[in-house]
Scaffold this active site. Structure first.
Site, mmCIF file in Angstrom:
data_model
loop_
_atom_site.group_PDB
_atom_site.id
_atom_site.type_symbol
_atom_site.label_atom_id
_atom_site.label_comp_id
_atom_site.label_asym_id
_atom_site.label_seq_id
_atom_site.Cartn_x
_atom_site.Cartn_y
_atom_site.Cartn_z
ATOM 1 N N LYS A 68 -20.211 27.190 42.997
ATOM 2 C CA LYS A 68 -20.112 26.056 42.070
ATOM 3 C C LYS A 68 -20.412 26.563 40.678
ATOM 4 O O LYS A 68 -21.118 27.559 40.506
ATOM 5 C CB LYS A 68 -21.134 24.973 42.432
ATOM 6 C CG LYS A 68 -20.756 23.601 41.945
ATOM 7 C CD LYS A 68 -19.706 22.993 42.840
ATOM 8 C CE LYS A 68 -19.342 21.595 42.446
ATOM 9 N NZ LYS A 68 -18.598 20.934 43.527
HETATM 10 N N1 GLU Z 1 -15.033 20.111 43.355
HETATM 11 C C1 GLU Z 1 -14.469 19.827 44.632
HETATM 12 C C2 GLU Z 1 -15.538 19.752 45.699
HETATM 13 O O1 GLU Z 1 -16.683 19.524 45.421
HETATM 14 C C3 GLU Z 1 -13.319 20.755 44.980
HETATM 15 C C4 GLU Z 1 -13.658 22.203 45.072
HETATM 16 C C5 GLU Z 1 -12.430 23.087 45.261
HETATM 17 O O2 GLU Z 1 -11.334 22.581 45.390
HETATM 18 O O3 GLU Z 1 -12.635 24.305 45.250
HETATM 19 O O4 GLU Z 1 -15.255 19.832 46.854
#
Ligand code: GLU
Length: 416
Positions: free
Chosen positions: A105
């Site tokens: 993240k």
């Molecule tokens: N931000 C989204 C999540 O929390 C998508 C992450 C992604 O597609 O890599 O799942």
């Protein structure tokens, strides 16, 4: 961040699941910490002519099952602890739906509402350069999250590609279609939420068609989930956005609210044929399905007792605190956990990445069909594990996710 310590929450969830898996303490320690955390401070020359310094993060939690994957959040509450918790949840999420990624993240502490487009682009490009040393199409692949979107992903892809000297579409997902994005990606998280809501109804002998739904948050996840629910015959009786919440027991016209009211000055509050209610009242409404799709720590020990939904499907990451989880479980409310319920986004990101690496693009129907299939294939075993261990659904999903990651970690062994 909010007062609630989400990093501690993520670690406790891991320990809870580990009890069912007979993992040794050393392995739990490995899984409880991120593999790599990068903190960056970088300047942006603002439109005013002044220099502002921003703090950003990229945390890679575990890469035993493949490259790391996860969104980038632009929000004033972003910090290292929150980013770490979110990276852990990404690891379990990818494992639960069985896609070959570990979790990561990223984020920048900033308020996008106060930035001009030019400032947003400069901030994004500089941040992309700063984290350029750890991301890559085979290393770590960012995607959108709160405060970021396809346009931001396009800038990251371009910045990374400029430095590589050639176009690297697979370095981020959630890009505009024109730049190698996938059909269906924007709707994918909300679509996955609705697939889970339907599966949950099926198991609870409830008809999704005609069911009463409450959605907290009208962003990329909530607005899509609400529109799909409406299209599929459910009655969305309340929604909320940053302007507040609205309620009509006969159902709200979701598509119209999305087309005409959301995203404009005053937001959905401008809509007349409804009662204006508070966020707390929204969460406490009597309904069949409650979809928290805003931010973390919304259902807490303070308000969980008031929740009257039969099923909660977590569109956001971490909307229910540990204490609230227990209260909801004791009340007999089924909580479909975030790491399953909102995994549609990263599943479609995986499809986008595969398409980018192969330079071969799929049609929207194909994307949506495959997405539904992956979500259903993930839902079944989680529901089964829940019954087998007589536990709540989050613990069941964690048991599956943690088991897969632990197995891969042990199989690979410790280097050197
Ligand atoms: N931000 C989204 C999540 O929390 C998508 C992450 C992604 O597609 O890599 O799942």
């Amino acid at each position: 961040m909010s007062d609630y310590d989400v990093q501690l929450m993520a670690q406790k969830q891991l320990r809870e699941a580990a009890q069912y898996l007979d993992l040794d303490e050393g392995l739990i320690e490995v899984l409880a910490r991120p593999k790599r955390s990068l903190v960056v401070n970088f300047p942006v020359l603002m439109d005013s002519g002044e220099v502002e310094v921003f703090e950003g993060y990229r945390v890679q939690h575990n890469q035993s099952r493949g490259p790391t994957k996860g969104g980038i959040r632009f929000h004033p509450d972003v910090d290292l602890g929150e980013t770490t918790a979110l990276s852990m949840w990404m690891t379990w999420k990818c494992a639960v739906v069985n896609i070959p990624y570990g979790g990561a993240k990223g984020g920048v502490k900033c308020n996008v509402k106060e930035l001009s487009q030019r400032e947003l682009e400069k901030l994004t490009r500089r941040f992309a350069t700063e984290i350029g040393i750890v991301i890559g199409d085979h290393a770590d692949i960012p995607a959108p999250d709160i405060g970021t979107n396809a346009k931001v992903m396009g800038w990251i892809m371009d910045t990374y590609s400029m430095q590589a000297g050639y176009t690297v579409p697979g370095v981020v997902t959630g890009k505009p279609i024109e730049l190698g994005g996938s059909e269906g990606r924007v709707e994918a998280t909300g679509r996955g939420v609705i697939v889970c809501a339907q599966e949950a109804c099926h198991n609870a002998n409830l008809n999704f068609e005609g069911s009463e739904i409450v959605v907290q948050g009208f962003g990329n996840v909530g607005s899509v989930a609400a529109r799909l629910a409406e299209q599929q015959g459910a009655k969305v009786i309340a929604i909320s956005d940053t302007s507040g919440a609205i309620y009509n027991k006969n159902g709200l016209p979701i598509q119209e609210l999305y087309d005409k009211y959301s995203g404009v000055e005053g937001g959905i509050q401008n809509y007349k044929d409804c009662d204006k209610i508070s966020n707390e009242e929204l969460l406490a409404l009597k309904c069949d399905i409650l979809i928290p799709a805003a931010i973390q720590a919304q259902i807490t020990d303070k308000n969980a007792d008031a929740v009257q939904a039969k099923i909660v499907v977590e569109g956001a990451n971490g909307p229910t605190t540990l204490e609230a989880d227990k209260i909801l479980h004791d009340k007999g409310i089924l909580v479909v956990p975030d790491i399953l319920a909102n995994a549609g986004g990263v599943v479609c990101s995986y499809f986008e990445w595969v398409q980018d690496l192969q330079n071969f693009f799929w049609e929207e129907d194909q994307v949506n069909d495959r997405l539904s299939r992956v979500m259903k294939n993930a839902y079944g075993p989680v529901a089964h594990t829940m019954r087998e261990h007589n536990t709540d659904m989050r613990t069941a999903a964690m048991i599956i996710g943690v088991k897969r990651v632990a197995e891969a970690t042990v199989m690979r062994g410790i280097f050197p």
